[in-house]
Design a protein around this motif. Structure first.
Motif, PDB file in Angstrom:
ATOM      1  N   ALA A  71       0.844  -1.206   0.000  1.00 16.30           N
ATOM      2  CA  ALA A  71       0.000   0.000   0.000  1.00 16.30           C
ATOM      3  C   ALA A  71       0.875   1.251   0.000  1.00 16.30           C
ATOM      4  N   PHE A  72       1.921   1.202   0.786  1.00 22.32           N
ATOM      5  CA  PHE A  72       2.803   2.369   0.903  1.00 22.32           C
ATOM      6  C   PHE A  72       3.525   2.647  -0.411  1.00 22.32           C
ATOM      7  N   GLU A  73       4.016   1.612  -1.073  1.00 28.85           N
ATOM      8  CA  GLU A  73       4.771   1.809  -2.320  1.00 28.85           C
ATOM      9  C   GLU A  73       3.884   2.430  -3.400  1.00 28.85           C
ATOM     10  N   GLU A  74       2.659   1.946  -3.496  1.00 33.64           N
ATOM     11  CA  GLU A  74       1.745   2.542  -4.482  1.00 33.64           C
ATOM     12  C   GLU A  74       1.461   3.998  -4.126  1.00 33.64           C
ATOM     13  N   CYS A  75       1.295   4.232  -2.844  1.00 34.36           N
ATOM     14  CA  CYS A  75       0.926   5.559  -2.345  1.00 34.36           C
ATOM     15  C   CYS A  75       2.034   6.587  -2.599  1.00 34.36           C
TER      16      CYS A  75
END
Lengths: 480, 400
Positions: free
Chosen positions: B34-38
């Motif tokens: 989730a963090f990488e996409e964000c």
């Protein structure tokens, strides 16, 4: 003059027909006579039934007027932690009372009753509530399984305003080894049936009754009703005959309707006798178990003003057949049943919190705001009425004796339950107050929004690692 | 009245994992995804983040207490990280923390990330826990499960509005059919199969009157947002999404303990809606809110929420459901991504997942053209945690 001021009884809703038992375990050679037994629901036990009988007995009687509580049983859930203290707490009796457990013999019911009269007579404790309750575990296929039933009786003993005066008593004691259960054992042992009948039941009861008759110079024909347990139906009649009594004098033993209820048996029969008694009636009651206690009473005019009680008769007529023997085993935890992983997640009981909250949890007491009059459960410091909000203006308020209506409900198949679906809902109490409760002794189809309910004290869970039985109150359709 | 945070905070990046029964993924895996996409969406680097808020509800099932698991998993460089927990509004609470942090000027860029790994319990449904009342739960709470608690609201709704169980269940079935339609079109959704009304009505009963298809998925997943001060937002991207309102309301005990609540609505939902509409300056939610992701943990929850949020008049949601108002091609699409029902419900991530859908829809980036809502102006998200008689509701409104 000491005597009985009030009575109550409790018989669980479920009955199991002896044929159901025979169909399941008849191959073991057990051969029950026709009849049925009262069977505790999965959330009932000795203490919950004792409380139910106590509630029936204390109907319209101020709890503050009870000075003691004696509990008689042979199936006490706790060996250490006074069972009678728990029952007294559930009944919301004052802390300043005397409590005692009378255990170890089926005659403990009458022994507790005699001890209560002694205490009342001495003036130390005026009013003592005697609860006798038994919910005994029997090995599947054993003779006890169809002989024993579950039930409870309660008698309020006092020294004024009594409707049945204690006129005499007599006891005999033998270490008669008919049945025994060593500490830590789950099931009882029994010696040969013929020995119990011929060397015990048929000898001890006549000996004790004759002793009483002689002591007070009475004739057996003087009694309107003669009460003693009916472990052996044919012998029950034969004993009466030998004593010179008429069959019409014999109080029904309940054995083919409820089963033998151990410590509670003679007291339940006495309650049934009192339900039909007239002023002037003399009633004789004898127990059986390691001897016998015999008591006799004379009924007074006050019997006419006994208020509404469920007693034995109303409970007898309110029943539902348990048609599955397997369910009966599951209810008594006699066969391991799969509740799924969710059901294996246990509750650990915070005992210090339980003690702190004992009146809320065990006595179903909430609070009522002195400022706005709103009853609320559990007890609150800040009034929940949005128009009020008073702080620390609360007085105790007992919900256990209030009726209510179903505000909403569900039957939950996800919640781990030995008898799914788990039925629960929100209850609006008559007079105010709302909370959510488990429902019991009901079927999902029978519950409707707005239907009246009452509260019943139940064993809600077992916390096996802690050795704790978790009790509190559930809602149930009114059992009339 | 306080002036609120309308248009003071902007979302400049969001991420959301696929939700589902992700047997091969840990909470940490999901947090990283989730963090990488964000952060890629925001076009910033990790060192640009000043502070983080981390939401997880059933921490005992996954990452443990506190906020360290987020810092450790993402290797956040000794910045402030705060754990939030507020039942199903947990992720919205993380988002609220991050938004207030940048709105106050304390920080320029803040991260909100929510995660939940539910499928390590060994049984269906949500984990059983100490419940709503702490140590008192063991002592006085009935064996409430989530389906049972919400089923009681359905029972009540049917009674209050005079619906037979058949009528009520058919109304609710339409809610689920719509969400399954939407979920089937969403690659990241947990449950991606359309169902018919008859299938819903004939499904096994979980808690009367709710059946299997009235219940949302129990899923693993994570979602994240990066927020900044509104005046800085255009530096990062041309199409930031602005926070118009962010409110929560909690039960006062009145519903459970005072016999006034009708049991056929969620009082906190109504209250939080009013707070949010006031903050956002919305007069007519039925007309002004273009679309919403609401907390449809159960079909009945979505139905009453339409009334609580004033999308439908009290007792009249049935008419709107039957008219298709809330369908993907309706006047006010609800659960365009499938909702909790089909996108899934990892508790600590759900609030941010909802904002993710609104964010993407507002930017016109709903992956597939058939999912894209035409020209949405304002999107609303709504979480409800706890049970109808005792709960928290959060309402967020975002727009361009």
């Amino acid at each position: 003059m000491v005597g009985i001021k009030s009575y109550g009884a409790y018989i669980p809703r479920y009955r199991i027909n002896h044929n159901t038992i025979f169909a399941a375990v008849g191959f073991l050679g057990t051969f029950p006579p026709p009849g049925e037994n009262a069977v505790a629901n999965h959330d009932e036990d000795t203490l919950s039934m004792a409380v139910a009988a106590g509630v029936d007995c204390l109907h319209a009687i101020e709890r503050e007027k009870v000075d003691g509580l004696y509990l008689a049983t042979t199936s006490q859930p706790y060996e250490l932690r006074q069972n009678s203290a728990l029952v007294a707490t559930a009944l919301d009796l004052q802390p300043s009372i005397r409590t005692a457990d009378f255990i170890g013999s089926a005659k403990s019911g009458t022994t507790a009753l005699l001890s209560a009269f002694d205490a009342s007579k001495s003036g130390g404790s005026h009013n003592i509530l005697v609860c006798a309750s038994d919910c005994r575990l029997s090995k599947p296929g054993s003779p006890q399984e169809h002989l024993y039933g579950d039930g409870a009786a309660a008698l309020l003993v006092g020294d004024e305003d009594v409707f049945a005066t204690l006129e005499g008593y007599y006891s005999v004691t033998y270490d008669f080894p008919d049945r025994w259960r060593a500490a830590g054992e789950k099931f009882e042992h029994a010696w040969e049936d013929r020995f119990i009948r011929d060397a015990g039941y048929a000898r001890v009861i006549p000996e004790a009754v004759s002793g009483l008759l002689k002591k007070y110079n009475l004739n057996i024909k003087d009694f309107a009703k003669i009460v003693f347990p009916g472990l052996y139906p044919r012998e029950h009649g034969a004993i009466a005959k030998r004593l010179g009594a008429d069959a019409s004098q014999l109080q029904d033993t309940l054995v083919n309707k409820v089963g033998d209820t151990g410590s509670a048996s003679p007291l339940m029969m006495l309650v049934a006798a009192l339900e039909e008694a007239k002023p002037g009636d003399k009633i004789l009651i004898a127990s059986f178990g390691n001897g016998s206690d015999v008591l006799f009473f004379e009924v007074t005019e006050k019997i006419k003003s006994v208020g509404n009680r469920r007693g034995v008769t109303k409970h007898l007529n309110s029943k539902k057949e348990l048609t599955s023997y397997e369910k009966y085993l599951a209810f008594r935890n006699l066969a391991p049943m799969d509740l799924g992983m969710r059901g294996e997640i246990g509750i650990r009981t915070p005992m210090s919190a339980l003690f702190r909250e004992r009146r809320a949890v065990l006595a179903l007491c909430g609070t009522r705001c002195r400022k706005c009059g709103t009853p609320q459960y559990p007890p609150q410091r800040v009034c929940v009425n949005p128009e009020c909000g008073a702080v620390d203006q609360m007085e105790w308020y007992r919900f256990s004796d209030k009726r209510g209506v179903v505000f909403t409900y569900t039957g939950d198949n996800l919640a781990a339950s030995i008898d799914p679906p788990a039925i629960y809902g929100l209850v609006d109490f008559d007079g105010g107050g709302r909370f959510w409760f488990d429902f019991t002794d009901c079927d999902l189809d029978s519950i409707k929004v707005g239907m009246p309910v009452e509260m019943t004290f139940r064993r809600r869970y077992s916390d096996e690692p802690s050795g704790v039985h978790g009790y509190s109150w559930k809602a149930t359709p009114i059992r009339d | 009245m306080a002036e609120g945070i309308k248009d003071k905070v902007a979302i400049i990046g969001m991420g959301c994992t696929k939700f589902g029964e992700l047997w091969d993924k840990s909470a940490e895996d999901l947090m990283v995804e989730a963090f990488e996409e964000c952060i890629e969406d925001a076009g910033i680097e990790k060192k640009d983040i000043n502070a983080a808020w981390f939401g997880v509800h059933f921490e005992e099932q996954s990452v443990g207490k506190g906020a360290t698991s987020l810092a450790l998993t993402l290797k956040l460089p000794f910045i402030p990280v705060t754990r939030t927990e507020n039942f199903c509004a947990t992720a919205t609470e993380a988002f609220r923390g991050a938004c207030y942090a940048v709105a106050s000027g304390a920080y320029d860029i803040a991260l909100a990330l929510g995660v939940e790994k539910l499928k390590d319990t060994g049984y269906g449904g949500l984990p059983t826990g100490p419940g709503l009342m702490g140590t008192k739960s063991a002592l006085i709470m009935p064996k409430l499960t989530a389906p049972g608690a919400f089923a009681m609201m359905a029972t009540r709704y049917f009674a209050v509005y005079g619906l037979t169980p058949e009528e009520g269940k058919r109304m609710l079935a339409k809610v689920s059919v719509k969400s399954h339609y939407n979920g089937a079109r969403n690659p990241k959704a947990h449950l991606r199969r359309e169902v018919t009304e008859e299938q819903v009505l004939n499904a096994p009963i979980i808690a009367w009157p709710l059946g299997l298809f009235d219940c949302c998925g129990v899923s693993d997943g994570s979602a994240a947002a990066i927020v900044t001060r509104a005046d800085m937002a255009k530096k990062f991207r041309p199409d930031p999404v602005y926070v118009k309102a962010l409110q929560i309301a909690l039960s006062s005990g009145e519903e459970l303990m005072y016999p006034k609540w009708d049991g056929a609505h969620v009082e906190t939902g109504y209250r939080a809606g009013i707070l949010a509409y006031n903050e956002a300056g919305i007069k007519n939610p039925r007309e002004e809110i273009s679309m919403a992701e609401v907390h449809d943990c159960f079909s009945i929850t979505e139905a009453v929420t339409m009334e609580d949020l004033q999308f439908s008049p009290r007792g009249k949601v049935k008419e709107d459901i039957e008219a298709g108002r809330f369908n993907l091609d309706g006047e006010q699409p609800i659960q365009p991504d499938g909702g909790l029902k089909c996108f899934g419900h990892p508790i600590g991530a759900s609030g941010l997942r909802m904002i993710y859908e609104m964010y993407k829809q507002l930017q016109g980036k709903a992956q597939l053209p058939e999912r894209q809502i035409k020209n949405p102006k304002l999107g609303l998200t709504h979480n409800m945690g706890g049970f109808p008689a005792m709960n928290i509701v959060s309402v967020a409104i975002v727009g361009l």
